[in-house]
Design a protein around this motif. Structure first.
Motif, short mmCIF file in Angstrom:
data_model
loop_
_atom_site.label_atom_id
_atom_site.label_comp_id
_atom_site.label_asym_id
_atom_site.label_seq_id
_atom_site.Cartn_x
_atom_site.Cartn_y
_atom_site.Cartn_z
N GLU A 52 0.83 -1.20 0.00
CA GLU A 52 0.00 0.00 0.00
C GLU A 52 0.86 1.25 0.00
OE1 GLU A 52 -3.41 2.08 2.78
OE2 GLU A 52 -3.10 -0.08 2.90
N GLN A 53 1.97 1.24 0.73
CA GLN A 53 2.86 2.40 0.75
C GLN A 53 3.54 2.61 -0.59
OE1 GLN A 53 5.67 2.03 3.94
NE2 GLN A 53 4.32 3.03 5.40
N GLU A 54 3.85 1.53 -1.28
CA GLU A 54 4.55 1.62 -2.57
C GLU A 54 3.61 1.79 -3.75
OE1 GLU A 54 7.04 -1.80 -2.89
OE2 GLU A 54 8.24 -1.25 -1.15
N SER A 55 2.32 1.71 -3.56
CA SER A 55 1.39 1.76 -4.68
C SER A 55 1.45 3.06 -5.48
CB SER A 55 -0.04 1.45 -4.24
OG SER A 55 -0.51 2.43 -3.37
N PRO A 56 1.63 4.25 -4.87
CA PRO A 56 1.77 5.44 -5.71
C PRO A 56 2.97 5.37 -6.66
CG PRO A 56 1.32 6.08 -3.45
CD PRO A 56 1.57 4.61 -3.44
N LEU A 57 4.07 4.82 -6.19
CA LEU A 57 5.25 4.67 -7.04
C LEU A 57 4.98 3.66 -8.15
CD1 LEU A 57 8.19 5.11 -7.82
CD2 LEU A 57 8.82 3.42 -6.10
N ILE A 58 4.33 2.57 -7.82
CA ILE A 58 4.02 1.55 -8.82
C ILE A 58 3.11 2.13 -9.90
CG2 ILE A 58 2.84 -0.66 -9.20
CD1 ILE A 58 3.79 -1.40 -6.31
N LEU A 59 2.10 2.87 -9.50
CA LEU A 59 1.18 3.47 -10.48
C LEU A 59 1.89 4.51 -11.34
CD1 LEU A 59 -2.01 3.84 -8.25
CD2 LEU A 59 -1.56 2.15 -10.04
N ALA A 60 2.79 5.29 -10.75
CA ALA A 60 3.55 6.27 -11.53
C ALA A 60 4.46 5.58 -12.53
CB ALA A 60 4.37 7.16 -10.59
N GLU A 61 5.08 4.47 -12.14
CA GLU A 61 5.93 3.73 -13.06
C GLU A 61 5.12 3.11 -14.19
OE1 GLU A 61 7.96 1.13 -10.35
OE2 GLU A 61 9.66 2.50 -10.16
N VAL A 62 3.90 2.67 -13.90
CA VAL A 62 3.03 2.12 -14.94
C VAL A 62 2.65 3.22 -15.93
CG1 VAL A 62 0.72 1.17 -15.38
CG2 VAL A 62 2.15 0.21 -13.58
N ASP A 63 2.37 4.42 -15.44
CA ASP A 63 2.05 5.55 -16.33
C ASP A 63 3.24 5.89 -17.22
OD1 ASP A 63 -0.50 5.76 -15.34
OD2 ASP A 63 -0.02 7.39 -13.94
N LEU A 64 4.45 5.86 -16.65
CA LEU A 64 5.64 6.13 -17.46
C LEU A 64 5.82 5.05 -18.52
CD1 LEU A 64 8.25 7.62 -18.13
CD2 LEU A 64 9.35 6.35 -16.27
N LEU A 65 5.63 3.82 -18.16
CA LEU A 65 5.75 2.74 -19.12
C LEU A 65 4.72 2.87 -20.23
CD1 LEU A 65 7.25 0.14 -19.80
CD2 LEU A 65 5.59 -1.09 -18.43
N ASP A 66 3.49 3.24 -19.88
CA ASP A 66 2.46 3.46 -20.90
C ASP A 66 2.86 4.56 -21.87
OD1 ASP A 66 0.81 1.48 -19.94
OD2 ASP A 66 -0.46 2.83 -18.77
N ALA A 67 3.40 5.65 -21.31
CA ALA A 67 3.82 6.77 -22.16
C ALA A 67 4.96 6.37 -23.08
CB ALA A 67 4.24 7.96 -21.29
N GLN A 68 5.87 5.54 -22.60
CA GLN A 68 6.99 5.10 -23.42
C GLN A 68 6.54 4.08 -24.48
OE1 GLN A 68 9.55 3.79 -20.27
NE2 GLN A 68 10.70 5.71 -20.24
N LEU A 69 5.60 3.24 -24.13
CA LEU A 69 5.13 2.24 -25.09
C LEU A 69 4.43 2.87 -26.29
CD1 LEU A 69 3.77 -0.58 -22.74
CD2 LEU A 69 5.78 -0.67 -24.22
N VAL A 70 3.77 3.98 -26.07
CA VAL A 70 3.07 4.65 -27.16
C VAL A 70 4.05 5.09 -28.24
CG1 VAL A 70 1.79 6.76 -27.72
CG2 VAL A 70 1.11 5.38 -25.78
N THR A 71 5.27 5.43 -27.83
CA THR A 71 6.23 5.98 -28.77
C THR A 71 7.14 4.93 -29.41
OG1 THR A 71 7.84 6.39 -27.02
CG2 THR A 71 6.27 8.15 -27.51
N LEU A 72 6.91 3.66 -29.15
CA LEU A 72 7.78 2.62 -29.70
C LEU A 72 7.70 2.51 -31.21
CD1 LEU A 72 7.54 -0.35 -27.20
CD2 LEU A 72 9.47 1.15 -27.61
N ASP A 73 6.53 2.68 -31.77
CA ASP A 73 6.36 2.45 -33.21
C ASP A 73 6.28 3.73 -34.03
OD1 ASP A 73 3.94 3.20 -32.19
OD2 ASP A 73 2.77 1.78 -33.37
N ARG A 74 6.57 4.86 -33.39
CA ARG A 74 6.53 6.12 -34.15
C ARG A 74 7.48 7.13 -33.51
NH1 ARG A 74 0.70 7.74 -31.78
NH2 ARG A 74 1.46 8.77 -29.92
N VAL A 75 7.71 8.18 -34.23
CA VAL A 75 8.53 9.26 -33.69
C VAL A 75 7.69 10.03 -32.68
CG1 VAL A 75 9.78 11.37 -34.27
CG2 VAL A 75 9.79 9.44 -35.85
N PRO A 76 8.21 10.26 -31.48
CA PRO A 76 7.41 10.96 -30.47
C PRO A 76 7.08 12.39 -30.89
CG PRO A 76 9.37 9.97 -29.49
CD PRO A 76 9.49 9.82 -30.96
N SER A 77 5.83 12.73 -30.73
CA SER A 77 5.42 14.11 -31.02
C SER A 77 5.71 14.97 -29.79
CB SER A 77 3.92 14.14 -31.34
OG SER A 77 3.17 13.81 -30.19
#
Length: 87
Positions: free
Chosen positions: A29-54
């Motif tokens: 429970e204490q680490e959940s904010p960090l885990i959720l933030a890391e998931v958001d970062l991963l989602d943002a990075q995955l979007v840019t895998l197949d294209r040039v980041p805008s």
């Protein structure tokens, strides 16, 4: 090929000691904010895998990195303060 499940294996699966302890649940429970933030970062990075980041993608990644750093800082500061100690 089917695996053979013995009665001992079936009992182990439902054993009480397999459940997480209250201390483990509190740590998660204490680490959940960090885990959720890391998931958001991963989602943002995955979007840019197949294209040039805008510009919007770059901003999203930068903000997600900042949220991860803030969550890490908060978690480190929270765990660094240990109640008690020498008098």
């Amino acid at each position: 090929m089917n695996p053979i499940v013995t009665a001992a294996d079936a009992e182990t699966v439902f054993a009480d000691w397999i459940e997480p302890t209250n201390a483990e649940l509190d740590a998660i429970e204490q680490e959940s904010p960090l885990i959720l933030a890391e998931v958001d970062l991963l989602d943002a990075q995955l979007v840019t895998l197949d294209r040039v980041p805008s510009e919007v993608d770059s901003r999203r990644i930068r903000r997600a990195r900042n949220r991860v750093l803030a969550a890490r800082r908060t978690l480190a500061n929270r765990t660094a303060v240990v109640p008690g100690g020498a008098a």
